[in-house]
Design an enzyme around this catalytic site. Structure first.
Site, PDB file in Angstrom:
ATOM      1  N   VAL A  11     -42.085 -26.548 -24.951  1.00 15.58           N
ATOM      2  CA  VAL A  11     -41.636 -27.848 -24.438  1.00 15.58           C
ATOM      3  C   VAL A  11     -40.342 -28.305 -25.112  1.00 15.58           C
ATOM      4  O   VAL A  11     -39.364 -28.659 -24.446  1.00 15.58           O
ATOM      5  CB  VAL A  11     -42.750 -28.913 -24.627  1.00 15.58           C
ATOM      6  CG1 VAL A  11     -42.219 -30.314 -24.385  1.00 15.58           C
ATOM      7  CG2 VAL A  11     -43.906 -28.625 -23.682  1.00 15.58           C
ATOM      8  N   ASP A  30     -37.040 -27.561 -36.272  1.00 17.08           N
ATOM      9  CA  ASP A  30     -38.371 -26.944 -36.378  1.00 17.08           C
ATOM     10  C   ASP A  30     -38.627 -26.576 -37.831  1.00 17.08           C
ATOM     11  O   ASP A  30     -37.699 -26.210 -38.564  1.00 17.08           O
ATOM     12  CB  ASP A  30     -38.450 -25.688 -35.493  1.00 17.08           C
ATOM     13  CG  ASP A  30     -39.886 -25.363 -35.085  1.00 17.08           C
ATOM     14  OD1 ASP A  30     -40.223 -25.532 -33.901  1.00 17.08           O
ATOM     15  OD2 ASP A  30     -40.677 -24.966 -35.975  1.00 17.08           O
ATOM     16  N   ARG A 154     -44.175 -26.382 -16.486  1.00 16.28           N
ATOM     17  CA  ARG A 154     -45.096 -25.242 -16.540  1.00 16.28           C
ATOM     18  C   ARG A 154     -44.354 -24.047 -17.110  1.00 16.28           C
ATOM     19  O   ARG A 154     -43.202 -23.800 -16.725  1.00 16.28           O
ATOM     20  CB  ARG A 154     -45.587 -24.885 -15.122  1.00 16.28           C
ATOM     21  CG  ARG A 154     -46.402 -25.962 -14.470  1.00 16.28           C
ATOM     22  CD  ARG A 154     -46.417 -25.782 -12.965  1.00 16.28           C
ATOM     23  NE  ARG A 154     -45.065 -25.832 -12.398  1.00 16.28           N
ATOM     24  CZ  ARG A 154     -44.776 -25.558 -11.113  1.00 16.28           C
ATOM     25  NH1 ARG A 154     -45.720 -25.201 -10.291  1.00 16.28           N
ATOM     26  NH2 ARG A 154     -43.533 -25.633 -10.676  1.00 16.28           N
ATOM     27  N   ALA A 252     -58.521 -18.920  -5.803  1.00 19.70           N
ATOM     28  CA  ALA A 252     -59.704 -18.594  -6.611  1.00 19.70           C
ATOM     29  C   ALA A 252     -59.405 -17.475  -7.599  1.00 19.70           C
ATOM     30  O   ALA A 252     -58.563 -16.617  -7.340  1.00 19.70           O
ATOM     31  CB  ALA A 252     -60.845 -18.181  -5.690  1.00 19.70           C
ATOM     32  N   CYS A 260     -52.734 -25.357 -22.482  1.00 23.58           N
ATOM     33  CA  CYS A 260     -52.815 -26.770 -22.075  1.00 23.58           C
ATOM     34  C   CYS A 260     -54.136 -27.165 -21.434  1.00 23.58           C
ATOM     35  O   CYS A 260     -54.855 -28.008 -21.977  1.00 23.58           O
ATOM     36  CB  CYS A 260     -51.662 -27.107 -21.142  1.00 23.58           C
ATOM     37  SG  CYS A 260     -50.093 -27.123 -21.994  1.00 23.58           S
ATOM     38  N   LYS A 263     -57.462 -27.157 -23.589  1.00 19.21           N
ATOM     39  CA  LYS A 263     -57.452 -28.102 -24.716  1.00 19.21           C
ATOM     40  C   LYS A 263     -57.366 -29.555 -24.242  1.00 19.21           C
ATOM     41  O   LYS A 263     -58.017 -30.445 -24.796  1.00 19.21           O
ATOM     42  CB  LYS A 263     -56.333 -27.764 -25.701  1.00 19.21           C
ATOM     43  CG  LYS A 263     -54.995 -28.373 -25.385  1.00 19.21           C
ATOM     44  CD  LYS A 263     -54.023 -28.278 -26.542  1.00 19.21           C
ATOM     45  CE  LYS A 263     -52.621 -28.642 -26.108  1.00 19.21           C
ATOM     46  NZ  LYS A 263     -52.400 -30.035 -25.794  1.00 19.21           N
ATOM     47  N   LYS A 320     -50.959 -16.526 -17.529  1.00 18.55           N
ATOM     48  CA  LYS A 320     -50.438 -16.524 -16.158  1.00 18.55           C
ATOM     49  C   LYS A 320     -49.135 -15.725 -16.163  1.00 18.55           C
ATOM     50  O   LYS A 320     -48.611 -15.404 -17.242  1.00 18.55           O
ATOM     51  CB  LYS A 320     -50.217 -17.953 -15.651  1.00 18.55           C
ATOM     52  CG  LYS A 320     -49.134 -18.719 -16.387  1.00 18.55           C
ATOM     53  CD  LYS A 320     -48.875 -20.007 -15.649  1.00 18.55           C
ATOM     54  CE  LYS A 320     -47.676 -20.720 -16.208  1.00 18.55           C
ATOM     55  NZ  LYS A 320     -47.333 -21.903 -15.488  1.00 18.55           N
ATOM     56  N   ARG A 327     -52.052 -17.667 -25.419  1.00 23.66           N
ATOM     57  CA  ARG A 327     -53.023 -18.613 -25.976  1.00 23.66           C
ATOM     58  C   ARG A 327     -54.144 -18.871 -24.962  1.00 23.66           C
ATOM     59  O   ARG A 327     -53.886 -19.202 -23.820  1.00 23.66           O
ATOM     60  CB  ARG A 327     -52.334 -19.932 -26.348  1.00 23.66           C
ATOM     61  CG  ARG A 327     -51.439 -19.800 -27.578  1.00 23.66           C
ATOM     62  CD  ARG A 327     -50.744 -21.094 -27.927  1.00 23.66           C
ATOM     63  NE  ARG A 327     -49.627 -21.390 -27.048  1.00 23.66           N
ATOM     64  CZ  ARG A 327     -48.797 -22.425 -27.222  1.00 23.66           C
ATOM     65  NH1 ARG A 327     -48.979 -23.241 -28.247  1.00 23.66           N
ATOM     66  NH2 ARG A 327     -47.798 -22.640 -26.391  1.00 23.66           N
TER      67      ARG A 327
HETATM   68  N1  LIG Z   1     -46.583 -25.329 -23.190  1.00 22.60           N
HETATM   69  C1  LIG Z   1     -46.647 -26.043 -22.086  1.00 22.60           C
HETATM   70  O1  LIG Z   1     -46.590 -25.521 -20.969  1.00 22.60           O
HETATM   71  C2  LIG Z   1     -46.791 -27.539 -22.157  1.00 22.60           C
HETATM   72  C3  LIG Z   1     -46.601 -28.314 -21.000  1.00 22.60           C
HETATM   73  C4  LIG Z   1     -46.735 -29.701 -21.081  1.00 22.60           C
HETATM   74  C5  LIG Z   1     -47.082 -30.290 -22.287  1.00 22.60           C
HETATM   75  N2  LIG Z   1     -47.281 -29.516 -23.393  1.00 22.60           N
HETATM   76  C6  LIG Z   1     -47.617 -30.179 -24.648  1.00 22.60           C
HETATM   77  O2  LIG Z   1     -46.442 -30.192 -25.464  1.00 22.60           O
HETATM   78  C7  LIG Z   1     -46.784 -30.021 -26.841  1.00 22.60           C
HETATM   79  C8  LIG Z   1     -46.052 -28.820 -27.402  1.00 22.60           C
HETATM   80  O3  LIG Z   1     -46.507 -27.660 -26.746  1.00 22.60           O
HETATM   81  P1  LIG Z   1     -45.762 -26.251 -26.900  1.00 22.60           P
HETATM   82  O4  LIG Z   1     -46.476 -25.296 -26.018  1.00 22.60           O
HETATM   83  O5  LIG Z   1     -44.306 -26.462 -26.743  1.00 22.60           O
HETATM   84  O6  LIG Z   1     -46.102 -25.931 -28.434  1.00 22.60           O
HETATM   85  P2  LIG Z   1     -45.578 -24.707 -29.320  1.00 22.60           P
HETATM   86  O7  LIG Z   1     -46.703 -24.338 -30.192  1.00 22.60           O
HETATM   87  O8  LIG Z   1     -44.935 -23.693 -28.461  1.00 22.60           O
HETATM   88  O9  LIG Z   1     -44.415 -25.370 -30.204  1.00 22.60           O
HETATM   89  C9  LIG Z   1     -44.619 -26.311 -31.192  1.00 22.60           C
HETATM   90  C10 LIG Z   1     -43.488 -26.178 -32.213  1.00 22.60           C
HETATM   91  O10 LIG Z   1     -43.569 -27.283 -33.114  1.00 22.60           O
HETATM   92  C11 LIG Z   1     -43.188 -26.799 -34.406  1.00 22.60           C
HETATM   93  N3  LIG Z   1     -43.630 -27.765 -35.420  1.00 22.60           N
HETATM   94  C12 LIG Z   1     -44.878 -27.976 -35.897  1.00 22.60           C
HETATM   95  N4  LIG Z   1     -44.862 -28.979 -36.789  1.00 22.60           N
HETATM   96  C13 LIG Z   1     -43.591 -29.416 -36.879  1.00 22.60           C
HETATM   97  C14 LIG Z   1     -42.951 -30.443 -37.619  1.00 22.60           C
HETATM   98  N5  LIG Z   1     -43.621 -31.220 -38.459  1.00 22.60           N
HETATM   99  N6  LIG Z   1     -41.631 -30.622 -37.455  1.00 22.60           N
HETATM  100  C15 LIG Z   1     -40.919 -29.814 -36.612  1.00 22.60           C
HETATM  101  N7  LIG Z   1     -41.464 -28.836 -35.880  1.00 22.60           N
HETATM  102  C16 LIG Z   1     -42.798 -28.638 -36.000  1.00 22.60           C
HETATM  103  C17 LIG Z   1     -43.829 -25.437 -34.481  1.00 22.60           C
HETATM  104  O11 LIG Z   1     -43.249 -24.640 -35.494  1.00 22.60           O
HETATM  105  C18 LIG Z   1     -43.575 -24.919 -33.060  1.00 22.60           C
HETATM  106  O12 LIG Z   1     -42.341 -24.221 -33.000  1.00 22.60           O
HETATM  107  C19 LIG Z   1     -48.302 -29.912 -26.871  1.00 22.60           C
HETATM  108  O13 LIG Z   1     -48.850 -31.177 -27.095  1.00 22.60           O
HETATM  109  C20 LIG Z   1     -48.652 -29.439 -25.477  1.00 22.60           C
HETATM  110  O14 LIG Z   1     -49.944 -29.817 -25.075  1.00 22.60           O
HETATM  111  C21 LIG Z   1     -47.133 -28.156 -23.355  1.00 22.60           C
END
Ligand SMILES: NC(=O)c1ccc[n+]([C@@H]2O[C@H](COP(=O)([O-])OP(=O)(O)OC[C@H]3O[C@@H](n4cnc5c(N)ncnc54)[C@H](O)[C@@H]3O)[C@@H](O)[C@H]2O)c1
Length: 434
Positions: A11, A30, A154, A252, A260, A263, A320, A327
């Site tokens: 994201v 990060d 997505r 199906a 996502c 969780k 997918k 994950r």
């Molecule tokens: N992946 C998706 O398709 C998607 C879609 C919509 C919403 N989301 C939501 O967005 C959020 C992020 O998802 P993601 O898949 O991008 O996660 P991810 O695990 O791919 O990325 C998270 C990043 O945050 C970094 N991080 C952790 N703690 C940190 C801190 N204190 N400071 C700076 N960086 C830090 C990690 O090192 C990692 O690189 C989640 O809440 C998820 O539910 C994800």
């Protein structure tokens, strides 16, 4: 306006690159130093179509920078988008450790008033709590405004989803802050839903839960189709053409995985339980999906009885297609079940082999192509509908396998073609070919 993005995962990185593309000054921060050093070279640590080009372009135009130094990220910024992970705790609740740590670090380094925008999916009430947590730790001259801006992209189509999404949700108690975030998104020209913070947080959970509900519903119908001799492909088409229902998420299969849906649904259910509310439909969605994820393995057990020493193939490892994300992927559960049966497993995925190798090492074998993985195999499991896997010639598959037997969890092939080629073919919600 200077914008910092906290967390450069699926994201954060896509959001940062897309906001840079429309002219904002973006710093992505990060805590993972390795990730940042790769990103500084313009290389994406994740597989997302189109992302490498977007990164290179915006690094070159100096709209996009990366840092693992919190001081650099936070001391001179107008707005911080938090996009760190919010995985599940053991009990299904959302683990907010990463977001709390990020907030504490922001407070330590912030030098001026700022808007804190949470993009991570967080339980209702979290934005307000994080806003207070930061405000209490900074100098009284610094004013913190909170904005909930949940993300709907997505994986696999993340860039398109950001530029051409259905809507942007902005939840805030402050009309100034909401206006400021609305302006950041203005170049995208998408509909904006302005709301209060709690409703914004709820929109994200309600959306994901409804989509998961659609998947579990059609999977239940598919299971019934198998028992009564109907074909889910025809049923889905007939149902989906009704505009009130729509044809999306009516495919199906062996259930949803990924980082996502599982969780978020668990987190909403947990939230409901905390409020003494028995969210019956949501609990059913969770139960149906758990059962569906076991379906392919159970079918195989019915037809093969023992899998000990059998050469089996798993095609597709990601949750997918068009992502490298494994994950909560159904394939991992299947591999685990097959290992317990002492099957000899060969896997193939166009992108995610290195991640899976890290998990299973030499317990399983890795092929360089789908056909190589099928060579001499006695049973194949189709788990992810990558184009490359869908487009396999069943004629070649038949020639390659020792026993032409396919358990297809994504309904990739036509039952007529499987029959024509003399392949034993078991899919989801469609007549078996045997
Ligand atoms: N992946 C998706 O398709 C998607 C879609 C919509 C919403 N989301 C939501 O967005 C959020 C992020 O998802 P993601 O898949 O991008 O996660 P991810 O695990 O791919 O990325 C998270 C990043 O945050 C970094 N991080 C952790 N703690 C940190 C801190 N204190 N400071 C700076 N960086 C830090 C990690 O090192 C990692 O690189 C989640 O809440 C998820 O539910 C994800």
């Amino acid at each position: 306006m200077k914008i910092t993005i906290t967390g450069t995962g699926y994201v954060g990185l896509v959001t940062g690159a897309c906001l840079a593309e429309v002219g904002h000054q973006i710093t992505c921060y990060d805590i993972n130093k390795e990730k940042i050093s790769i990103l500084k070279q313009g290389i994406s640590p994740i597989y997302e179509p189109g992302l490498d080009d977007l990164l290179q372009k915006n690094i070159n135009s100096q709209n996009l920078a990366f840092t693992s130094c919190p001081k650099e990220a936070y001391q001179d910024t107008d707005c911080i988008f938090i996009a760190v992970g919010t995985p599940s705790n053991e009990d299904g609740s959302a683990n907010l450790t990463y977001i709390d740590k990020a907030a504490i670090e922001i407070a330590e380094h912030l030098q001026k008033s700022s808007t804190i925008v949470i993009k991570s999916t967080v339980p209702v009430g979290t934005n307000e709590r994080i806003g207070r947590l930061i405000q209490e730790r900074v100098s009284p001259s610094i004013n913190i405004e909170s904005v909930s801006n949940p993300e709907f992209l997505r994986e696999g189509t993340a860039i398109k989803d950001t530029f051409q999404g259905d809507r942007i949700v902005i939840g805030s108690q402050s009309s100034e802050a909401a206006k400021k975030i609305g302006q950041i998104y203005e170049p995208f020209q998408l509909p904006i839903v302005h709301t209060d913070i709690r409703s914004a947080e709820m929109i994200k959970y309600a959306s994901n839960s409804f989509l998961a509900l659609k998947i579990s519903f059609i999977n239940e119908i598919a299971n019934l189709c198998e028992r009564i001799g109907a074909n889910i492909d025809h049923v889905s088409r007939g149902v989906g053409l009704d505009k009130r229902i729509g044809n999306k998420f009516l495919h199906a299969g062996i259930g949803f995985g990924g980082s996502c849906f599982p969780k978020d649904i668990n987190a909403l259910n947990h939230l409901a339980n905390d409020l003494d509310y028995d969210f019956k439909i949501l609990q059913s969605v969770i139960d149906v999906n758990r059962r569906q994820k076991e379906l392919l393995f159970k079918k195989a057990k019915t037809y093969l009885y023992s899998m000990s020493g059998k050469k089996v193939t798993v095609l597709g490892l990601t949750f997918k297609p068009n992502t490298d994300d494994i994950r909560d992927s159904v394939s991992l559960q299947l591999i685990q079940d097959l290992l317990l049966e002492d099957a000899e497993i060969t896997v193939y995925d166009p992108i995610a082999m290195p991640q899976v190798e890290k998990l299973y090492g030499n317990k399983i074998s890795y092929a360089n192509s789908a056909l190589q993985a099928l060579s001499d195999s006695e049973a194949a499991f189709i788990v992810t509908e990558w184009d490359e896997i869908v487009q396999l010639s069943l004629e070649k598959v038949k020639e390659t396998m020792a026993v032409p037997l396919i358990f297809d969890g994504r309904n990739c092939y036509s039952i007529e073609e499987a029959g024509k080629q003399g392949i034993q073919y078991y899919s989801i919600g469609r007549p078996a070919v045997n």
